[in-house]
Scaffold this motif. Structure first.
Motif, PDB file in Angstrom:
ATOM      1  N   LEU A 563      -5.712 -26.965 -11.079  1.00  0.00           N
ATOM      2  CA  LEU A 563      -5.622 -25.652 -10.448  1.00  0.00           C
ATOM      3  C   LEU A 563      -4.204 -25.335  -9.990  1.00  0.00           C
ATOM      4  N   PHE A 564      -3.507 -26.297  -9.407  1.00  0.00           N
ATOM      5  CA  PHE A 564      -2.168 -26.044  -8.875  1.00  0.00           C
ATOM      6  C   PHE A 564      -1.076 -26.790  -9.640  1.00  0.00           C
ATOM      7  N   GLY A 565      -1.422 -27.776 -10.434  1.00  0.00           N
ATOM      8  CA  GLY A 565      -0.402 -28.562 -11.116  1.00  0.00           C
ATOM      9  C   GLY A 565       0.059 -27.994 -12.430  1.00  0.00           C
ATOM     10  N   ALA A 566      -0.596 -26.940 -12.934  1.00  0.00           N
ATOM     11  CA  ALA A 566      -0.255 -26.417 -14.261  1.00  0.00           C
ATOM     12  C   ALA A 566       0.168 -24.958 -14.228  1.00  0.00           C
ATOM     13  N   LEU A 567       0.377 -24.387 -13.042  1.00  0.00           N
ATOM     14  CA  LEU A 567       0.831 -23.003 -12.960  1.00  0.00           C
ATOM     15  C   LEU A 567       2.255 -22.889 -13.493  1.00  0.00           C
ATOM     16  N   THR A 568       2.473 -21.959 -14.416  1.00  0.00           N
ATOM     17  CA  THR A 568       3.834 -21.713 -14.882  1.00  0.00           C
ATOM     18  C   THR A 568       4.635 -21.013 -13.786  1.00  0.00           C
ATOM     19  N   SER A 569       5.941 -20.998 -13.942  1.00  0.00           N
ATOM     20  CA  SER A 569       6.785 -20.351 -12.929  1.00  0.00           C
ATOM     21  C   SER A 569       6.472 -18.864 -12.829  1.00  0.00           C
ATOM     22  N   ARG A 570       6.161 -18.235 -13.956  1.00  0.00           N
ATOM     23  CA  ARG A 570       5.833 -16.803 -13.932  1.00  0.00           C
ATOM     24  C   ARG A 570       4.495 -16.564 -13.244  1.00  0.00           C
ATOM     25  N   GLN A 571       3.494 -17.407 -13.532  1.00  0.00           N
ATOM     26  CA  GLN A 571       2.209 -17.267 -12.860  1.00  0.00           C
ATOM     27  C   GLN A 571       2.351 -17.505 -11.362  1.00  0.00           C
ATOM     28  N   ASN A 572       3.134 -18.513 -10.994  1.00  0.00           N
ATOM     29  CA  ASN A 572       3.331 -18.808  -9.579  1.00  0.00           C
ATOM     30  C   ASN A 572       4.027 -17.653  -8.865  1.00  0.00           C
ATOM     31  N   ASP A 573       5.060 -17.083  -9.501  1.00  0.00           N
ATOM     32  CA  ASP A 573       5.760 -15.944  -8.900  1.00  0.00           C
ATOM     33  C   ASP A 573       4.845 -14.742  -8.769  1.00  0.00           C
ATOM     34  N   ALA A 574       4.026 -14.509  -9.803  1.00  0.00           N
ATOM     35  CA  ALA A 574       3.119 -13.356  -9.760  1.00  0.00           C
ATOM     36  C   ALA A 574       2.088 -13.511  -8.649  1.00  0.00           C
ATOM     37  N   LEU A 575       1.440 -14.677  -8.571  1.00  0.00           N
ATOM     38  CA  LEU A 575       0.413 -14.894  -7.552  1.00  0.00           C
ATOM     39  C   LEU A 575       1.005 -14.816  -6.150  1.00  0.00           C
ATOM     40  N   LYS A 576       2.123 -15.476  -5.941  1.00  0.00           N
ATOM     41  CA  LYS A 576       2.741 -15.488  -4.618  1.00  0.00           C
ATOM     42  C   LYS A 576       3.115 -14.075  -4.178  1.00  0.00           C
ATOM     43  N   SER A 577       3.714 -13.310  -5.066  1.00  0.00           N
ATOM     44  CA  SER A 577       4.164 -11.969  -4.699  1.00  0.00           C
ATOM     45  C   SER A 577       2.994 -11.022  -4.488  1.00  0.00           C
ATOM     46  N   LEU A 578       1.987 -11.065  -5.370  1.00  0.00           N
ATOM     47  CA  LEU A 578       0.866 -10.135  -5.266  1.00  0.00           C
ATOM     48  C   LEU A 578       0.011 -10.407  -4.043  1.00  0.00           C
ATOM     49  N   ILE A 579      -0.235 -11.687  -3.734  1.00  0.00           N
ATOM     50  CA  ILE A 579      -1.064 -12.016  -2.569  1.00  0.00           C
ATOM     51  C   ILE A 579      -0.338 -11.646  -1.278  1.00  0.00           C
ATOM     52  N   ARG A 580       0.944 -11.943  -1.191  1.00  0.00           N
ATOM     53  CA  ARG A 580       1.701 -11.548  -0.002  1.00  0.00           C
ATOM     54  C   ARG A 580       1.777 -10.035   0.120  1.00  0.00           C
ATOM     55  N   LEU A 581       1.935  -9.366  -1.016  1.00  0.00           N
ATOM     56  CA  LEU A 581       2.012  -7.909  -0.998  1.00  0.00           C
ATOM     57  C   LEU A 581       0.693  -7.308  -0.526  1.00  0.00           C
ATOM     58  N   ALA A 582      -0.433  -7.841  -1.015  1.00  0.00           N
ATOM     59  CA  ALA A 582      -1.740  -7.346  -0.579  1.00  0.00           C
ATOM     60  C   ALA A 582      -1.940  -7.582   0.911  1.00  0.00           C
ATOM     61  N   ALA A 583      -1.438  -8.711   1.407  1.00  0.00           N
ATOM     62  CA  ALA A 583      -1.629  -9.039   2.818  1.00  0.00           C
ATOM     63  C   ALA A 583      -0.878  -8.079   3.737  1.00  0.00           C
ATOM     64  N   VAL A 584       0.258  -7.547   3.282  1.00  0.00           N
ATOM     65  CA  VAL A 584       1.059  -6.663   4.141  1.00  0.00           C
ATOM     66  C   VAL A 584       0.953  -5.204   3.718  1.00  0.00           C
ATOM     67  N   SER A 585       0.065  -4.899   2.773  1.00  0.00           N
ATOM     68  CA  SER A 585      -0.033  -3.527   2.271  1.00  0.00           C
ATOM     69  C   SER A 585      -0.475  -2.546   3.350  1.00  0.00           C
ATOM     70  N   SER A 586      -1.057  -3.039   4.439  1.00  0.00           N
ATOM     71  CA  SER A 586      -1.467  -2.149   5.534  1.00  0.00           C
ATOM     72  C   SER A 586      -0.279  -1.467   6.197  1.00  0.00           C
ATOM     73  N   GLN A 587       0.936  -1.975   5.964  1.00  0.00           N
ATOM     74  CA  GLN A 587       2.130  -1.381   6.562  1.00  0.00           C
ATOM     75  C   GLN A 587       2.351   0.052   6.111  1.00  0.00           C
ATOM     76  N   ILE A 588       1.849   0.413   4.958  1.00  0.00           N
ATOM     77  CA  ILE A 588       2.093   1.757   4.421  1.00  0.00           C
ATOM     78  C   ILE A 588       0.825   2.589   4.383  1.00  0.00           C
ATOM     79  N   ASN A 589      -0.277   2.076   4.937  1.00  0.00           N
ATOM     80  CA  ASN A 589      -1.551   2.785   4.887  1.00  0.00           C
ATOM     81  C   ASN A 589      -2.030   3.128   6.297  1.00  0.00           C
TER      82      ASN A 589
END
Length: 928
Positions: A563-589
């Motif tokens: 689950l965590f040992g085979a994430l590519t750098s692009r997948q890791n960057d995408a997941l990290k950015s999207l989850i953090r973005l979703a968590a703080v999206s209330s700032q603009i709503n």
């Protein structure tokens, strides 16, 4: 025969100058030059490509470093021209060539913007060839008109410097000019050869010249020794500082020994007072709840902009940085490809169907830029496109849809993903203290949430129908009055942190980029114009993050990867950015809209009597989407203000743990209701006939829903259950296997929210990952413990099972004695991984199978370009035209791409992939 002889001769020729070496048995062999031919290496060999030249130079320099030789790569002595081609050598001593060489050296000396390393290296190479030719011509008894030395020492530039004097000046200024070691060594070699040839011509002593070069060598060695001495001094200084810190620590501990003894005794006393059956301690690899692992420090990331090359820390009050991204509507996880949105303006995406028939998948190349740099880059593309219209040129991307190519790797993109700091950095300092101090149990939290939803659900004043209700969020003080004093205090400890920092907000440019991404995913997924006031606006960001997690999790599961040992750098960057973005999206709503969504999501699970008509039953909800949306929206539920602060972010606390318990319980009920006991493995033997708690819950849930035998008595149902021989092993195995995808997705979600590392078992291939997932998510390994939560919770589970819509669905699609059928096949857990249509190994078999296809718009003629969808197998005529709902006329494949997206064009042996009607990838399906 002739070709074979030529190959043999070529092989023999190779062996004369090189050795054939094969590093590994599985790798291909390579020829390596023999040591006696090293002097013949030519870095500017005519047949080198750019990559070959770089590899060859690096290999030679590495060899020289190991041998402790200089890094110069001088040109080999060229063969002599025949008499016919002899005049070619005058290219080296012509006035134009001398002028070019002096210009390059002059620019290097003055550190001009027009200077380039490649130009300097080529000038050194050409001077070496000219000097070789000068030596050869000097041995010619008949004399020669080759005058390179004469022109190089007499002809001067505007500043009065000759080629020779410029070389001497560069040698003297090596400390002031930026040259790497290889160029410095090549400069020394060139000047030394120049002096040697010049000495042979003029018959003059070279003691001074030799002294200059020896001084240069000694100067270079002195610089190296000085640098080595600086490194040793820095290392000694670091060691001295560490020793001083160690001594200070020991001194502090010795002076405060009593304090440490009192602290340890208090800890031991507090631990002895606790109930041993339920220890409350922290674990390094637990992501949520009371036992959440502690972060020693939160490291802020430092990224480099690919456009301006400036570094910057990712902080909430710094300039915004973004990452290239591509959003696309996807139905890749769905089993029912033909569920279009009937009314785009009224479609409510809050509750995702368990079929996942439509989602937004976001990918990224991982290249990061400042938001301002990206905006200037995109504006330049728009300006260039306007000029291009007058030249009738086309590009491969659509600027009108916001598409562009990544400035570095040229990956197709249509959005930018803003980078935000970790939620652990954003949350208030006392949030963890409040969470740990709270002893709010699951039943107390559930009772508080039920009363919150009930108090917030009111009759609509604008409607004449008494059954119409709307949600008006109820504040935390009003809810606290409905609870006991202890429960109210614990609830306030969990949610009071949202009021601590009213002045903490994101920098304006970050908010703009958050709005930019939310607008892009809103318009692409729903295919509507951007409307920030639409209540659906924040939902798409939450749903996009959840859908991307599910897609990547399924990719890893299909490939049998950890689950965590085979994430590519692009997948890791995408997941990290999207989850953090979703968590703080209330700032603009608007917080009122977010609260209403949160209450509606909660009402789907915790309300025993559903009053809201738009809330579906549990069999019509994807539970991971529901959990993701609740996790990112629940911190706003009791926020008192119009625009939330940066600390209103999920941190994996007690409330998140209770949400996981609640949603997982509902998911387990889904699995039990959708189970098909008739397909169990009868070969597995079960030791004994002991009662299993999970088996008992399984039977109770199905009995309450009435899905074992419709219309039969309880005795008949029990007899049917015995005939099916529903075993303990089958129930445990089926439920555990079916809930694994949900748990894996939860682990990814909370890993990037909390930043707590998962256990080692989840970073490598592990057959039994269920226990590791439960430990990481602070869940019991015995799933039956989730249902032992008291009478209130039992009534809640009963309300899920006895829902009239649930019973109607089960009756219609699961008749007596039948397995899964109809739409229920799409809802079974876990969702099966979709596969492409299997193509025959022989290309001729496919041609014969498609040869009889007739063009549907012709009079029985065979299709000139038959096309087959590789997802559903539909045959299409590639040349036929079809009109879409909007009136646009497109080809048959483009029209079919609204539901499927991969085709096989058999006449060209190509597989064409469509995204939103555009070809985005082509690949050869069969080898010629």
């Amino acid at each position: 025969m002739r070709m074979s002889i030529m190959r043999q001769g070529r092989s023999l020729l190779f062996r004369d100058v090189a050795n054939f070496i094969k590093r590994e048995e599985s790798s291909k062999g390579l020829y390596e030059l023999k040591p006696e031919f090293y002097q013949h290496f030519n870095p500017f060999f005519y047949h080198y490509q750019k990559t070959d030249q770089s590899k060859a130079e690096e290999t030679q320099r590495k060899r020289k470093r190991l041998a402790k030789e200089d890094q110069a790569l001088p040109p080999p002595e060229p063969p002599e021209f025949t008499k016919t081609f002899q005049p070619i050598i005058h290219l080296l001593d012509c006035d134009v060539m001398i002028h070019l060489m002096t210009t390059v050296l002059s620019r290097t000396r003055s550190r001009s913007h027009g200077s380039a390393e490649s130009h300097l290296e080529k000038v050194f190479h050409l001077i070496g060839l000219a000097l070789y030719e000068e030596i050869r011509q000097s041995k010619n008894e008949a004399g020669s008109d080759f005058e390179f030395i004469k022109k190089a020492t007499t002809q001067s530039t505007n500043n009065g410097d000759s080629l020779y004097s410029l070389l001497e000046t560069l040698v003297q200024q090596t400390a002031d000019i930026t040259l790497h070691d290889a160029q410095k060594d090549m400069l020394i070699w060139t000047l030394q050869l120049f002096k040697t040839v010049k000495h042979n011509e003029n018959e003059v002593s070279t003691s001074v010249d030799s002294l200059d070069l020896s001084l240069l060598h000694s100067k270079a060695e002195a610089e190296k020794e000085k640098e080595q001495k600086r490194k040793e001094q820095a290392e000694a200084r670091r060691a001295r500082i560490m020793y001083q810190m160690s001594q200070l620590q020991k001194k502090f501990i010795s002076q405060n020994a009593n304090l440490f003894e009192e602290t340890s005794s208090e800890l031991n006393r507090s631990q002895s007072d606790m109930d041993i059956s339920q220890p409350i301690s922290t674990d390094q690899h637990v992501a949520i709840g009371h036992r959440q692992g502690a972060l020693s420090s939160v490291l802020l990331e430092t990224q480099t902009c690919i456009l301006c090359q400036e570094e910057q820390q990712i902080k909430h009050d710094e300039q915004a940085m973004v990452m290239s991204g591509f959003i696309q509507r996807s139905s890749v996880l769905s089993k029912c490809q033909r569920w279009p949105i009937e009314n785009k303006d009224s479609y409510d995406p809050l509750f995702m169907s368990p079929d996942l028939f439509l989602g937004a998948y976001t990918s990224t190349c991982g290249h990061m830029m400042h938001a301002d740099c990206w905006q200037r880059y995109f504006d330049s593309l728009v300006a260039k496109q306007r000029r291009r219209l007058y030249r009738l040129q086309s590009i491969s991307y659509n600027l009108n849809k916001g598409e562009y190519l990544c400035p570095l790797c040229e990956t197709l993109s249509n959005t930018v993903i803003p980078l935000v700091p970790p939620p652990a950095y954003l949350t208030a300092a006392n949030q963890r203290e409040h969470t740990e101090a709270s002893t709010l149990s699951f039943n107390e939290w559930l009772d508080a949430m039920q009363k919150t939803v009930t108090a917030s659900t009111k009759n609509s004043e604008d409607s004449d129908n008494e059954d119409d209700f709307l949600l008006q969020p109820c504040p935390l003080p009003s809810i606290a009055k409905m609870l006991t004093e202890s429960v109210a205090a614990n609830l306030q400890k969990v949610y009071d942190y949202v009021l601590d920092d009213p002045n903490g907000h994101f920098e304006e440019s970050i908010c703009q980029m958050l709005k930019k991404y939310s607008s892009d995913i809103y318009s692409v997924t729903l295919d509507v114009l951007v409307n920030p006031d639409d209540p659906r606006f924040p939902i798409m960001t939450w749903s996009g993050a959840a859908y991307t997690i599910q897609v990547i999790e399924q990719q890893l599961r299909k490939g049998c990867k950890p689950l965590f040992g085979a994430l590519t750098s692009r997948q890791n960057d995408a997941l990290k950015s999207l989850i953090r973005l979703a968590a703080v999206s209330s700032q603009i709503n608007n917080t009122d809209i977010v609260k209403q969504h949160c209450l509606k999501l909660l009402s789907a699970l915790i309300t025993k009597e559903q009053k809201l008509k738009e809330v579906p039953h549990i069999l019509d909800i994807d539970m991971f989407h529901l959990l993701t949306q609740l996790v990112v929206a629940s911190p706003i539920l009791f926020f008192d203000g119009q625009w939330p602060t940066i600390n209103t972010v999920s941190s994996g606390g007690v409330s998140d743990l209770h949400l996981v318990h609640l949603v997982l319980s509902a998911h387990l009920v889904q699995i039990m209701l959708m189970a098909n006991p008739s397909r169990q493995d009868q070969s597995m033997e079960v030791e004994g006939e002991r009662e299993c708690k999970l088996l008992k819950i399984f039977n109770e849930v199905r009995t309450m829903a009435g899905c074992d035998r419709q219309g039969e008595s309880q005795a008949q149902s029990q007899a049917q259950s015995q005939s099916c021989n529903v075993t303990e092993w089958w129930v445990v195995n089926h439920v555990t296997k079916a809930c694994l995808p949900f748990l894996r997705c939860c682990a990814i979600l909370f890993h990037f929210i909390t930043g707590i590392n998962p256990p080692a078992q989840l970073q490598e291939c592990n057959i039994d990952e269920f226990v590791s997932l439960c430990t990481y998510l602070s869940l019991p390994t015995d799933l039956s413990d989730l249902f032992n939560m008291g009478e209130n919770y039992h009534q809640l589970v009963a309300s899920w099972c006895t829902n009239e819509e649930v019973k109607k669905l089960l009756v219609s699609v699961l008749p007596a004695g039948a397995g899964h059928g109809g739409n229920l096949k799409c809802l079974s857990n876990p969702l099966e991984v979709n596969h492409l249509l299997h193509l025959p190994d022989d290309y001729m078999e496919l041609i014969n199978a498609m040869a009889s296809f007739k063009c549907p718009q012709s009079d029985g003629d065979e299709s000139r370009a038959p096309t087959m969808c590789l997802i559903c197998g539909t045959m299409l005529c590639y040349c036929c035209q079809t009109e879409l709902d909007g009136g646009e006329t497109v080809g048959a494949a483009t029209a079919h791409a609204q539901t499927c997206g991969l085709y096989y064009l058999y006449s060209l042996l190509w597989a064409l992939e469509y995204s939103s009607g555009n070809v985005v990838q082509c690949s050869v399906a069969y080898a010629q």
